[in-house]
Motif scaffolding. Structure first.
Motif, PDB file in Angstrom:
ATOM      1  N   TRP A  87      51.721  45.969  35.461  1.00 20.97           N
ATOM      2  CA  TRP A  87      51.524  45.766  36.620  1.00 20.97           C
ATOM      3  C   TRP A  87      49.563  45.627  36.527  1.00 20.97           C
ATOM      4  O   TRP A  87      49.729  46.030  35.733  1.00 20.97           O
ATOM      5  CB  TRP A  87      50.932  47.517  37.815  1.00 20.97           C
ATOM      6  N   ARG A  88      48.845  44.299  37.398  1.00 20.35           N
ATOM      7  CA  ARG A  88      47.535  44.128  37.207  1.00 20.35           C
ATOM      8  C   ARG A  88      47.434  43.387  37.854  1.00 20.35           C
ATOM      9  O   ARG A  88      47.991  43.188  38.960  1.00 20.35           O
ATOM     10  CB  ARG A  88      47.939  42.882  35.894  1.00 20.35           C
ATOM     11  N   CYS A  89      45.614  43.742  38.302  1.00 17.35           N
ATOM     12  CA  CYS A  89      44.752  43.303  39.289  1.00 17.35           C
ATOM     13  C   CYS A  89      43.963  42.587  38.313  1.00 17.35           C
ATOM     14  O   CYS A  89      42.958  42.478  38.222  1.00 17.35           O
ATOM     15  CB  CYS A  89      44.348  44.216  39.943  1.00 17.35           C
ATOM     16  N   ARG A  90      44.017  41.428  39.432  1.00 17.00           N
ATOM     17  CA  ARG A  90      42.796  40.394  38.755  1.00 17.00           C
ATOM     18  C   ARG A  90      41.897  39.905  40.638  1.00 17.00           C
ATOM     19  O   ARG A  90      42.102  40.167  41.544  1.00 17.00           O
ATOM     20  CB  ARG A  90      43.303  38.672  38.595  1.00 17.00           C
ATOM     21  N   VAL A  91      40.579  39.759  40.075  1.00 14.69           N
ATOM     22  CA  VAL A  91      39.785  39.165  41.245  1.00 14.69           C
ATOM     23  C   VAL A  91      38.995  38.477  41.197  1.00 14.69           C
ATOM     24  O   VAL A  91      38.798  37.552  39.963  1.00 14.69           O
ATOM     25  CB  VAL A  91      38.870  40.468  41.819  1.00 14.69           C
ATOM     26  N   GLY A  92      38.555  37.355  42.382  1.00 16.11           N
ATOM     27  CA  GLY A  92      38.017  35.829  42.229  1.00 16.11           C
ATOM     28  C   GLY A  92      39.174  34.747  42.237  1.00 16.11           C
ATOM     29  O   GLY A  92      39.601  34.610  41.696  1.00 16.11           O
ATOM     30  N   ASP A  93      38.397  33.531  42.611  1.00 20.52           N
ATOM     31  CA  ASP A  93      38.694  32.482  42.384  1.00 20.52           C
ATOM     32  C   ASP A  93      37.972  31.560  41.051  1.00 20.52           C
ATOM     33  O   ASP A  93      36.888  31.046  42.496  1.00 20.52           O
ATOM     34  CB  ASP A  93      39.678  31.840  43.315  1.00 20.52           C
ATOM     35  N   PHE A  94      37.794  31.032  39.341  1.00 21.54           N
ATOM     36  CA  PHE A  94      36.209  30.886  39.884  1.00 21.54           C
ATOM     37  C   PHE A  94      37.480  29.739  38.653  1.00 21.54           C
ATOM     38  O   PHE A  94      37.741  29.456  38.035  1.00 21.54           O
ATOM     39  CB  PHE A  94      35.821  32.220  38.235  1.00 21.54           C
ATOM     40  N   ILE A 142      37.924  38.592  31.908  1.00 23.70           N
ATOM     41  CA  ILE A 142      38.238  36.700  32.242  1.00 23.70           C
ATOM     42  C   ILE A 142      39.258  35.958  31.342  1.00 23.70           C
ATOM     43  O   ILE A 142      39.678  36.795  29.890  1.00 23.70           O
ATOM     44  CB  ILE A 142      37.475  36.151  31.263  1.00 23.70           C
ATOM     45  N   VAL A 143      40.183  36.126  31.862  1.00 23.13           N
ATOM     46  CA  VAL A 143      41.592  35.405  31.729  1.00 23.13           C
ATOM     47  C   VAL A 143      41.537  33.921  32.529  1.00 23.13           C
ATOM     48  O   VAL A 143      41.688  33.572  34.111  1.00 23.13           O
ATOM     49  CB  VAL A 143      42.701  36.456  32.763  1.00 23.13           C
ATOM     50  N   LYS A 144      42.053  33.233  31.627  1.00 19.45           N
ATOM     51  CA  LYS A 144      42.577  32.046  32.264  1.00 19.45           C
ATOM     52  C   LYS A 144      43.690  32.417  33.871  1.00 19.45           C
ATOM     53  O   LYS A 144      44.396  33.255  33.465  1.00 19.45           O
ATOM     54  CB  LYS A 144      43.767  30.931  31.044  1.00 19.45           C
ATOM     55  N   SER A 145      43.653  31.749  34.704  1.00 16.65           N
ATOM     56  CA  SER A 145      44.930  31.727  35.656  1.00 16.65           C
ATOM     57  C   SER A 145      44.827  30.372  36.455  1.00 16.65           C
ATOM     58  O   SER A 145      43.883  29.922  36.775  1.00 16.65           O
ATOM     59  CB  SER A 145      44.460  33.199  36.672  1.00 16.65           C
ATOM     60  N   GLU A 146      46.204  30.560  37.641  1.00 18.57           N
ATOM     61  CA  GLU A 146      45.814  29.892  38.593  1.00 18.57           C
ATOM     62  C   GLU A 146      45.726  29.631  39.400  1.00 18.57           C
ATOM     63  O   GLU A 146      45.453  31.557  39.428  1.00 18.57           O
ATOM     64  CB  GLU A 146      47.430  29.556  38.781  1.00 18.57           C
ATOM     65  N   VAL A 147      43.815  29.709  40.293  1.00 16.41           N
ATOM     66  CA  VAL A 147      43.398  30.027  41.162  1.00 16.41           C
ATOM     67  C   VAL A 147      43.441  29.529  42.726  1.00 16.41           C
ATOM     68  O   VAL A 147      44.042  28.044  42.430  1.00 16.41           O
ATOM     69  CB  VAL A 147      41.665  29.845  40.954  1.00 16.41           C
ATOM     70  N   LEU A 148      42.538  29.366  43.389  1.00 14.63           N
ATOM     71  CA  LEU A 148      42.857  29.121  44.244  1.00 14.63           C
ATOM     72  C   LEU A 148      41.639  28.608  44.908  1.00 14.63           C
ATOM     73  O   LEU A 148      40.372  29.110  44.820  1.00 14.63           O
ATOM     74  CB  LEU A 148      43.401  29.513  45.966  1.00 14.63           C
ATOM     75  N   ILE A 149      41.629  27.328  45.369  1.00 16.23           N
ATOM     76  CA  ILE A 149      39.069  26.649  45.451  1.00 16.23           C
ATOM     77  C   ILE A 149      40.050  25.284  47.367  1.00 16.23           C
ATOM     78  O   ILE A 149      41.293  25.345  46.657  1.00 16.23           O
ATOM     79  CB  ILE A 149      39.450  25.379  44.964  1.00 16.23           C
ATOM     80  N   TYR A 150      38.807  25.569  47.668  1.00 22.05           N
ATOM     81  CA  TYR A 150      39.192  25.178  48.300  1.00 22.05           C
ATOM     82  C   TYR A 150      38.481  23.989  49.144  1.00 22.05           C
ATOM     83  O   TYR A 150      37.213  23.216  48.445  1.00 22.05           O
ATOM     84  CB  TYR A 150      38.557  26.217  49.961  1.00 22.05           C
ATOM     85  N   GLN A 151      39.205  22.935  49.318  1.00 16.37           N
ATOM     86  CA  GLN A 151      38.129  21.553  48.844  1.00 16.37           C
ATOM     87  C   GLN A 151      37.918  20.921  50.209  1.00 16.37           C
ATOM     88  O   GLN A 151      37.797  21.404  51.463  1.00 16.37           O
ATOM     89  CB  GLN A 151      39.457  19.834  49.128  1.00 16.37           C
TER      90      GLN A 151
END
Length: 164
Positions: free
Chosen positions: A124-131, A155-164
């Motif tokens: 299990w893991r928990c990551r926070v933020g979309d940077f 800090i880990v590389k990840s697929e993030v969600l961003i808003y246009q």
């Protein structure tokens, strides 16, 4: 007869007063001889619970002059970016609870962050933020450490969600 009329008027008055209060106001109202309830919640939740619609603003200006979205507008897209991993553990139900607790702890202190609790076998893991940038994630990691919300985080590389 006067007593009955007085009782009806007092019940009617208290019913009107109760309906004028919000749920949170009613919940936190102090009554002699009873315990007290203290509610700590974001104003958005308060408005949601009490049925008050708040007009969404597209941006907020922080003390440092940076503008950050307060109500996301536009299309949400996936992109490569960074997240802060605040928990990683085993595969037990207890580990799942710890991951969720870590996310809740961070989002309580920093409501602008989104927590993502996932199971990637066998952990299990928990990551926070979309940077978008590593620098942005690093700055926020420093804020988390300064606020003593997390001890061990990376800090880990990840697929993030961003808003246009």
């Amino acid at each position: 007869m006067n007593k009955i009329l007085l009782i009806i008027i007092s019940l009617w008055t208290s019913a009107i007063t109760m309906s004028a209060q919000s749920f949170t106001d009613h919940l936190t109202h102090k009554v002699e001889g009873q315990g007290t309830v203290t509610v700590h919640q974001d104003s958005l939740i308060n408005n949601l619970v009490n049925g008050k619609a708040k007009a969404a603003t597209s941006a907020e200006t922080k003390e440092d002059g940076n503008v950050t979205p307060s109500a996301h507008t536009g299309k949400k897209i996936k992109a490569r970016g960074y997240r802060i991993q605040v928990f990683w553990g085993g595969s037990t139900t207890n580990d799942k609870a710890k991951a969720q607790h870590a996310g809740l702890k961070v989002t309580s202190a920093f409501p602008e962050l989104q927590a993502y609790t996932t199971f990637e076998s066998p952990n299990w893991r928990c990551r926070v933020g979309d940077f978008v940038s590593h620098h942005e994630a690093s700055d926020f990691l420093d804020k988390l450490k300064d606020a003593r919300v997390v001890n061990n985080a990376i800090i880990v590389k990840s697929e993030v969600l961003i808003y246009q």
